[in-house]
Design a protein around this motif. Structure first.
Motif, mmCIF file in Angstrom:
data_model
loop_
_atom_site.group_PDB
_atom_site.id
_atom_site.type_symbol
_atom_site.label_atom_id
_atom_site.label_comp_id
_atom_site.label_asym_id
_atom_site.label_seq_id
_atom_site.Cartn_x
_atom_site.Cartn_y
_atom_site.Cartn_z
ATOM 1 N N VAL A 1 5.674 -6.619 14.679
ATOM 2 C CA VAL A 1 5.036 -5.463 14.045
ATOM 3 C C VAL A 1 4.873 -4.392 15.120
ATOM 4 O O VAL A 1 4.235 -4.632 16.142
ATOM 5 C CB VAL A 1 3.668 -5.818 13.436
ATOM 6 C CG1 VAL A 1 3.015 -4.586 12.835
ATOM 7 C CG2 VAL A 1 3.824 -6.894 12.374
ATOM 8 N N VAL A 2 5.466 -3.225 14.914
ATOM 9 C CA VAL A 2 5.376 -2.128 15.880
ATOM 10 C C VAL A 2 5.032 -0.848 15.139
ATOM 11 O O VAL A 2 5.221 -0.734 13.924
ATOM 12 C CB VAL A 2 6.700 -1.931 16.653
ATOM 13 C CG1 VAL A 2 7.025 -3.144 17.483
ATOM 14 C CG2 VAL A 2 7.835 -1.627 15.697
ATOM 15 N N MET A 3 4.506 0.121 15.897
ATOM 16 C CA MET A 3 4.201 1.437 15.343
ATOM 17 C C MET A 3 4.997 2.484 16.094
ATOM 18 O O MET A 3 5.168 2.389 17.313
ATOM 19 C CB MET A 3 2.699 1.726 15.417
ATOM 20 C CG MET A 3 1.862 0.720 14.634
ATOM 21 S SD MET A 3 0.194 1.301 14.303
ATOM 22 C CE MET A 3 0.527 2.580 13.095
ATOM 23 N N ILE A 4 5.499 3.474 15.361
ATOM 24 C CA ILE A 4 6.341 4.528 15.929
ATOM 25 C C ILE A 4 5.759 5.874 15.512
ATOM 26 O O ILE A 4 5.519 6.118 14.324
ATOM 27 C CB ILE A 4 7.798 4.386 15.461
ATOM 28 C CG1 ILE A 4 8.376 3.048 15.930
ATOM 29 C CG2 ILE A 4 8.650 5.531 15.978
ATOM 30 C CD1 ILE A 4 9.791 2.798 15.513
ATOM 31 N N ARG B 1 2.332 8.124 10.829
ATOM 32 C CA ARG B 1 3.169 7.387 11.767
ATOM 33 C C ARG B 1 3.659 6.114 11.084
ATOM 34 O O ARG B 1 3.029 5.595 10.158
ATOM 35 C CB ARG B 1 2.414 7.042 13.055
ATOM 36 C CG ARG B 1 1.130 6.277 12.831
ATOM 37 C CD ARG B 1 0.448 6.007 14.142
ATOM 38 N NE ARG B 1 -0.815 5.312 13.964
ATOM 39 C CZ ARG B 1 -1.526 4.817 14.956
ATOM 40 N NH1 ARG B 1 -1.110 4.941 16.195
ATOM 41 N NH2 ARG B 1 -2.664 4.185 14.716
ATOM 42 N N PHE B 2 4.800 5.592 11.580
ATOM 43 C CA PHE B 2 5.409 4.426 10.974
ATOM 44 C C PHE B 2 4.747 3.138 11.460
ATOM 45 O O PHE B 2 4.360 3.016 12.629
ATOM 46 C CB PHE B 2 6.896 4.333 11.331
ATOM 47 C CG PHE B 2 7.775 5.291 10.584
ATOM 48 C CD1 PHE B 2 7.901 5.221 9.210
ATOM 49 C CD2 PHE B 2 8.485 6.273 11.260
ATOM 50 C CE1 PHE B 2 8.717 6.100 8.526
ATOM 51 C CE2 PHE B 2 9.293 7.152 10.584
ATOM 52 C CZ PHE B 2 9.408 7.073 9.211
ATOM 53 N N LEU B 3 4.638 2.172 10.563
ATOM 54 C CA LEU B 3 4.420 0.773 10.922
ATOM 55 C C LEU B 3 5.621 0.001 10.384
ATOM 56 O O LEU B 3 5.921 0.074 9.195
ATOM 57 C CB LEU B 3 3.118 0.226 10.337
ATOM 58 C CG LEU B 3 2.791 -1.234 10.725
ATOM 59 C CD1 LEU B 3 1.294 -1.432 10.870
ATOM 60 C CD2 LEU B 3 3.356 -2.248 9.736
ATOM 61 N N ILE B 4 6.335 -0.689 11.283
ATOM 62 C CA ILE B 4 7.524 -1.451 10.905
ATOM 63 C C ILE B 4 7.226 -2.928 11.130
ATOM 64 O O ILE B 4 6.862 -3.333 12.245
ATOM 65 C CB ILE B 4 8.761 -1.036 11.711
ATOM 66 C CG1 ILE B 4 9.019 0.467 11.548
ATOM 67 C CG2 ILE B 4 9.978 -1.835 11.289
ATOM 68 C CD1 ILE B 4 10.199 0.967 12.354
ATOM 69 N N ALA C 1 -2.401 9.048 10.883
ATOM 70 C CA ALA C 1 -2.449 8.929 12.344
ATOM 71 C C ALA C 1 -3.784 8.413 12.844
ATOM 72 O O ALA C 1 -3.864 7.825 13.928
ATOM 73 C CB ALA C 1 -2.142 10.288 12.975
ATOM 74 N N ASN C 2 -4.866 8.596 12.087
ATOM 75 C CA ASN C 2 -6.193 8.179 12.534
ATOM 76 C C ASN C 2 -6.609 6.826 11.972
ATOM 77 O O ASN C 2 -7.778 6.462 12.023
ATOM 78 C CB ASN C 2 -7.238 9.225 12.147
ATOM 79 C CG ASN C 2 -7.312 9.434 10.632
ATOM 80 O OD1 ASN C 2 -6.414 9.028 9.900
ATOM 81 N ND2 ASN C 2 -8.371 10.083 10.168
ATOM 82 N N ARG C 3 -5.674 6.070 11.414
ATOM 83 C CA ARG C 3 -5.979 4.769 10.842
ATOM 84 C C ARG C 3 -5.329 3.664 11.685
ATOM 85 O O ARG C 3 -4.205 3.819 12.173
ATOM 86 C CB ARG C 3 -5.479 4.662 9.399
ATOM 87 C CG ARG C 3 -6.236 5.572 8.454
ATOM 88 C CD ARG C 3 -7.628 5.006 8.181
ATOM 89 N NE ARG C 3 -8.333 5.831 7.209
ATOM 90 C CZ ARG C 3 -9.390 6.575 7.505
ATOM 91 N NH1 ARG C 3 -9.855 6.601 8.747
ATOM 92 N NH2 ARG C 3 -9.987 7.288 6.576
ATOM 93 N N ALA C 4 -6.051 2.536 11.818
ATOM 94 C CA ALA C 4 -5.555 1.392 12.590
ATOM 95 C C ALA C 4 -5.242 0.247 11.638
ATOM 96 O O ALA C 4 -6.097 -0.148 10.846
ATOM 97 C CB ALA C 4 -6.598 0.951 13.607
#
Length: 335
Positions: free
Chosen positions: A225-228, A240-243, A318-321
């Motif tokens: 799981v990565v974020m771009i 932003r992407f979460l893949i 962008a401000n969410r985790a």
């Protein structure tokens, strides 16, 4: 005048030729320029200088000088000045030359292709070679790598090896070793405390498979799981992407497609996000099937397909985790 060492013309011609062959034109030109003053009647010196000349005029002059030298077998002793200025890295160096031998001495003491010169020329040439070697080693020093963190956030697609077809589902707690993915820092923490999320009894450990309607689905590693933060070609996120690269197997005896509403990502305030429409297919078409995934979320799985790697793309603010990845009513913690 001090102790004298023999000046071996053949040796310095060989060194100049070696420097030219390995592409070190600067060192080769300095050697041949020095030899052109020490042995101006040697045709090979001017031919070598012509090959590494800095300008066309210098090359033409060297070729002209080479053509005017008669090819003779006997050694030619040029009339040398008492000193010679040779250009080096530190400027112009005056080289002291030994006194010219008398004709009788020349006949009895000379050696083939060898003259005597002070120690300054070999020392200067060795100093030039050492400086060039030090500069080459300094330029080859690798850049210091930056430390990585738990959750990858990168501007490049995650380099994740394909899971590939397997004859049976992966066992519980399996660990798959793949090349290390660059792992940037975690998303910034929110100032407010995390609320109580879905009960932990619906949470699976990484590597455990979830069974849903004859589907076997697994998130094998945290690195899958990565974020771009940037766009991926024609795929442009609002945030932003979460893949997530998932291992999926169709256990049914018929061909079918994964339900589009099966997966979701939950953030720290309990908000869920569904996969981007058609993004999985565009992602594989752009970056390559078999390297970044076997099948897209929109592709059909053959009957009893065995595990296939499937990239699933989400668009998060962008401000969410991200906190949890869901597959039906069960999921995996991302923290």
């Amino acid at each position: 005048m001090g102790d004298e060492v023999p000046f071996d013309l053949e040796q310095w011609l060989h060194r100049g030729a070696q420097a030219a062959r390995r592409g070190d034109v600067v060192s080769a030109r300095r050697i041949f320029c020095a030899l052109s003053r020490l042995a101006p009647h040697e045709r090979r010196v001017w031919i070598g200088l012509a090959r590494v000349a800095e300008t066309a005029a210098e090359r033409d002059e060297a070729l002209r000088r080479a053509e005017n030298i008669l090819p003779i077998e006997t050694e030619i002793h040029p009339t040398l000045p008492p000193s010679l200025a040779v250009e080096g890295e530190g400027g112009v160096v005056e080289l002291e030359l030994p006194p010219r031998l008398a004709p009788a001495q020349q006949r009895t003491e000379r050696q083939p292709h060898q003259r005597r010169l002070g120690w300054l020329l070999p020392a200067m040439l060795l100093l030039i070679a050492a400086g060039l070697l030090a500069m080459s080693l300094w330029q080859r020093q690798p850049a210091t790598s930056l430390p990585s963190s738990q959750f990858p956030i990168t501007n490049l697609p995650p380099t994740l090896a394909a899971i590939g077809p397997l004859p049976m589902p992966l066992p519980t707690e399996i660990v798959v070793m793949t090349p290390v993915v660059p792992a940037p820092s975690l998303p910034p923490p929110t100032p407010s405390p995390l609320p109580t999320l879905t009960p932990e009894l619906h949470t699976r450990a990484l590597g455990q498979l979830i069974t849903y309607d004859q589907w076997q689905i697994g998130l094998l590693r945290r690195e899958d799981v990565v974020m771009i933060d940037s766009e991926l070609g024609a795929i442009r996120p609002a945030g932003r992407f979460l893949i997530a690269l998932l291992a999926v197997s169709n256990e049914a005896p018929v061909e079918r497609v994964l339900p589009t509403t099966l997966f979701a990502v939950e953030d720290e305030i309990g908000q869920r996000y569904t996969p981007l429409s058609d993004a999985s297919r565009q992602y594989l078409d752009q970056f390559g099937r078999g390297l970044y995934g076997d099948l897209a979320l929109e592709d059909a799985f053959g009957p009893q397909s065995g595990l296939r790697s499937v990239p699933v793309l989400f668009d998060l603010p962008a401000n969410r985790a991200p906190v949890r990845l869901w597959a039906g009513d069960e999921g995996w913690l991302l923290r």
